[in-house]
Design a protein around this motif. Structure first.
Motif, PDB file in Angstrom:
ATOM      1  N   HIS A  60      13.217   2.804  -5.296  1.00  0.00           N
ATOM      2  CA  HIS A  60      11.964   2.442  -5.976  1.00  0.00           C
ATOM      3  C   HIS A  60      10.755   3.060  -5.277  1.00  0.00           C
ATOM      4  O   HIS A  60       9.801   3.480  -5.940  1.00  0.00           O
ATOM      5  CB  HIS A  60      11.827   0.919  -6.026  1.00  0.00           C
ATOM      6  N   ALA A  61      10.798   3.102  -3.941  1.00  0.00           N
ATOM      7  CA  ALA A  61       9.682   3.683  -3.195  1.00  0.00           C
ATOM      8  C   ALA A  61       9.503   5.149  -3.545  1.00  0.00           C
ATOM      9  O   ALA A  61       8.377   5.639  -3.740  1.00  0.00           O
ATOM     10  CB  ALA A  61       9.918   3.513  -1.694  1.00  0.00           C
ATOM     11  N   HIS A  62      10.625   5.894  -3.625  1.00  0.00           N
ATOM     12  CA  HIS A  62      10.545   7.297  -4.013  1.00  0.00           C
ATOM     13  C   HIS A  62       9.915   7.447  -5.397  1.00  0.00           C
ATOM     14  O   HIS A  62       9.072   8.327  -5.618  1.00  0.00           O
ATOM     15  CB  HIS A  62      11.946   7.915  -4.025  1.00  0.00           C
ATOM     16  N   ARG A  63      10.328   6.578  -6.321  1.00  0.00           N
ATOM     17  CA  ARG A  63       9.816   6.665  -7.689  1.00  0.00           C
ATOM     18  C   ARG A  63       8.316   6.387  -7.725  1.00  0.00           C
ATOM     19  O   ARG A  63       7.548   7.098  -8.393  1.00  0.00           O
ATOM     20  CB  ARG A  63      10.558   5.673  -8.587  1.00  0.00           C
ATOM     21  N   GLU A  96       0.827  -1.192   0.000  1.00  0.00           N
ATOM     22  CA  GLU A  96       0.000   0.000   0.000  1.00  0.00           C
ATOM     23  C   GLU A  96       0.869   1.253   0.000  1.00  0.00           C
ATOM     24  O   GLU A  96       1.985   1.262   0.539  1.00  0.00           O
ATOM     25  CB  GLU A  96      -0.918   0.009   1.220  1.00  0.00           C
ATOM     26  N   LEU A  97       0.317   2.334  -0.572  1.00  0.00           N
ATOM     27  CA  LEU A  97       1.061   3.588  -0.622  1.00  0.00           C
ATOM     28  C   LEU A  97       1.361   4.112   0.778  1.00  0.00           C
ATOM     29  O   LEU A  97       2.442   4.675   1.023  1.00  0.00           O
ATOM     30  CB  LEU A  97       0.282   4.635  -1.423  1.00  0.00           C
ATOM     31  N   ARG A  98       0.447   3.928   1.713  1.00  0.00           N
ATOM     32  CA  ARG A  98       0.691   4.420   3.072  1.00  0.00           C
ATOM     33  C   ARG A  98       1.870   3.703   3.709  1.00  0.00           C
ATOM     34  O   ARG A  98       2.616   4.290   4.491  1.00  0.00           O
ATOM     35  CB  ARG A  98      -0.563   4.299   3.930  1.00  0.00           C
ATOM     36  N   HIS A  99       2.083   2.423   3.366  1.00  0.00           N
ATOM     37  CA  HIS A  99       3.238   1.689   3.877  1.00  0.00           C
ATOM     38  C   HIS A  99       4.522   2.223   3.265  1.00  0.00           C
ATOM     39  O   HIS A  99       5.550   2.327   3.953  1.00  0.00           O
ATOM     40  CB  HIS A  99       3.081   0.199   3.588  1.00  0.00           C
ATOM     41  N   LEU A 100       4.465   2.555   1.969  1.00  0.00           N
ATOM     42  CA  LEU A 100       5.640   3.151   1.327  1.00  0.00           C
ATOM     43  C   LEU A 100       5.990   4.500   1.950  1.00  0.00           C
ATOM     44  O   LEU A 100       7.166   4.827   2.162  1.00  0.00           O
ATOM     45  CB  LEU A 100       5.403   3.329  -0.176  1.00  0.00           C
ATOM     46  N   ARG A 101       4.958   5.298   2.253  1.00  0.00           N
ATOM     47  CA  ARG A 101       5.212   6.598   2.879  1.00  0.00           C
ATOM     48  C   ARG A 101       5.798   6.417   4.278  1.00  0.00           C
ATOM     49  O   ARG A 101       6.703   7.186   4.678  1.00  0.00           O
ATOM     50  CB  ARG A 101       3.910   7.405   2.944  1.00  0.00           C
ATOM     51  N   ALA A 102       5.312   5.444   5.000  1.00  0.00           N
ATOM     52  CA  ALA A 102       5.851   5.180   6.341  1.00  0.00           C
ATOM     53  C   ALA A 102       7.313   4.781   6.259  1.00  0.00           C
ATOM     54  O   ALA A 102       8.166   5.285   7.010  1.00  0.00           O
ATOM     55  CB  ALA A 102       5.028   4.080   7.019  1.00  0.00           C
ATOM     56  N   PHE A 103       7.639   3.876   5.345  1.00  0.00           N
ATOM     57  CA  PHE A 103       9.021   3.417   5.208  1.00  0.00           C
ATOM     58  C   PHE A 103       9.952   4.558   4.795  1.00  0.00           C
ATOM     59  O   PHE A 103      11.041   4.723   5.358  1.00  0.00           O
ATOM     60  CB  PHE A 103       9.082   2.288   4.176  1.00  0.00           C
ATOM     61  N   THR A 104       9.550   5.365   3.780  1.00  0.00           N
ATOM     62  CA  THR A 104      10.438   6.436   3.312  1.00  0.00           C
ATOM     63  C   THR A 104      10.655   7.480   4.402  1.00  0.00           C
ATOM     64  O   THR A 104      11.751   8.037   4.511  1.00  0.00           O
ATOM     65  CB  THR A 104       9.873   7.109   2.046  1.00  0.00           C
ATOM     66  N   ALA A 105       9.630   7.749   5.204  1.00  0.00           N
ATOM     67  CA  ALA A 105       9.797   8.719   6.292  1.00  0.00           C
ATOM     68  C   ALA A 105      10.831   8.223   7.303  1.00  0.00           C
ATOM     69  O   ALA A 105      11.719   8.970   7.720  1.00  0.00           O
ATOM     70  CB  ALA A 105       8.461   8.980   6.969  1.00  0.00           C
ATOM     71  N   VAL A 106      10.740   6.940   7.682  1.00  0.00           N
ATOM     72  CA  VAL A 106      11.712   6.386   8.625  1.00  0.00           C
ATOM     73  C   VAL A 106      13.098   6.331   7.992  1.00  0.00           C
ATOM     74  O   VAL A 106      14.113   6.659   8.625  1.00  0.00           O
ATOM     75  CB  VAL A 106      11.282   4.983   9.094  1.00  0.00           C
ATOM     76  N   ALA A 107      13.170   5.942   6.701  1.00  0.00           N
ATOM     77  CA  ALA A 107      14.455   5.845   6.019  1.00  0.00           C
ATOM     78  C   ALA A 107      15.134   7.203   5.914  1.00  0.00           C
ATOM     79  O   ALA A 107      16.362   7.308   5.969  1.00  0.00           O
ATOM     80  CB  ALA A 107      14.244   5.251   4.624  1.00  0.00           C
TER      81      ALA A 107
END
Length: 304
Positions: free
Chosen positions: A67-70, A2-13
């Motif tokens: 990839h998440a950023h893209r 899900e997009l919300r999971h990608l946003r969570a990961f990129t914020a922590v990263a």
């Protein structure tokens, strides 16, 4: 995934800290941790190493972050494109045009519209006669049309944007060619050149109606498929014609355009027409621009 999971990961990263990432996303820290764990399960790899002292990306996490950023950028672009389209700021509009006068009106309208909606593509669809425009509108082959009124009632809506005067078109050596005005009744015995009767020309109908109002039926000896040919045949002394004032811009040798006198109503309205059921925001933007650039004429107004 899900997009919300990608946003969570990129914020922590990017923060390398769950507390700061949670505040950035306005989430509770446990909820953020759960979303990252769910993403790692979906991906099938550990993306972040967590200790009591630090958080850092794993090798898999470094690769995945790119990839998440893209994906997030593409998702945002898609959202913005949809919003722009819904506001009528992006898309395509097929515009039907007919007659010399509409080509004179269109540049003014197109310039104003393109300034406001630079990402909408205007596709111009020329047509010789208004009847063809009406059919194209009803069939959905064009979205809006500049055409000679009247527009038939039914699925179409329309608004008059100009009343254009008909003028007498005479060979330059005609006895009336030097007069400041011509009474229609003085043309009762003349041969006429006109549009082809079977092609649904609103201009031909208007000219015939004007002659009827003056007490005679025009004797048509030659028909032609377009305005240029009609005027050229007049120049060749085949006959006279009644044409809109805008046809004078063709500047064909051997003809004289003369105003019509006598109080006969010889105006031909130009209308903007569209399907009444069309809820396209692109069309709505075009019509709103036209309201400002090409307002409806007042009573008795016309172009000479």
């Amino acid at each position: 995934m899900e997009l919300r999971h990608l946003r969570a990961f990129t914020a922590v990263a990017e923060e390398l800290h769950f507390g700061r990432a949670a505040r950035r996303l306005h989430l509770a820290q446990p909820a953020l941790s759960q979303q990252v764990k769910q993403l790692e399960q979906d991906v099938g790899a550990v993306l972040l190493e967590r200790t009591t002292r630090q958080v850092r990306l794993t090798s898999a996490g470094t690769v995945f972050l790119e990839h998440a950023h893209r994906v997030l950028r593409e998702a945002e672009l898609a959202r913005e494109s949809v919003l722009v389209t819904e506001r009528g700021e992006r898309g395509e509009l097929r515009v039907g045009v007919t007659g010399v006068i509409t080509w004179r009106l269109l540049p003014r309208m197109a310039r104003a519209y393109r300034r406001r909606y630079p990402h909408v593509r205007l596709e111009l669809r020329p047509s010789v006669f208004s009847a063809a425009q009406v059919s194209a509108l009803i069939d959905g082959r064009i979205d809006v049309g500049f055409l000679r009124a009247p527009v038939p009632a039914g699925p179409l809506a329309s608004r008059v944007i100009l009343n254009e005067s008909l003028m007498a078109v005479l060979p330059q050596d005609h006895p009336l060619a030097g007069e400041p005005e011509v009474h229609l009744a003085d043309l009762a015995d003349e041969n006429f050149v006109s549009y082809v009767s079977m092609q649904g020309s609103a201009l031909r109908d208007a000219a015939v109606h004007a002659c009827f109002s003056a007490g005679f039926t025009p004797r048509v000896v030659q028909e032609a498929p377009d305005t240029h040919t009609v005027v050229a045949l007049v120049g060749a002394a085949v006959g006279v014609a009644l044409m809109p004032a805008s046809a004078e811009t063709l500047q064909i040798e051997g003809v004289v355009f003369t105003p019509i006198a006598g109080g006969v109503d010889v105006r031909v309205p130009i209308a903007l027409a569209w399907r009444e059921s069309d809820s396209s925001p692109v069309l709505a933007g075009f019509l709103a621009t036209a309201e400002e650039v090409l307002p409806s004429p007042g009573p008795g107004s016309g172009e000479h």
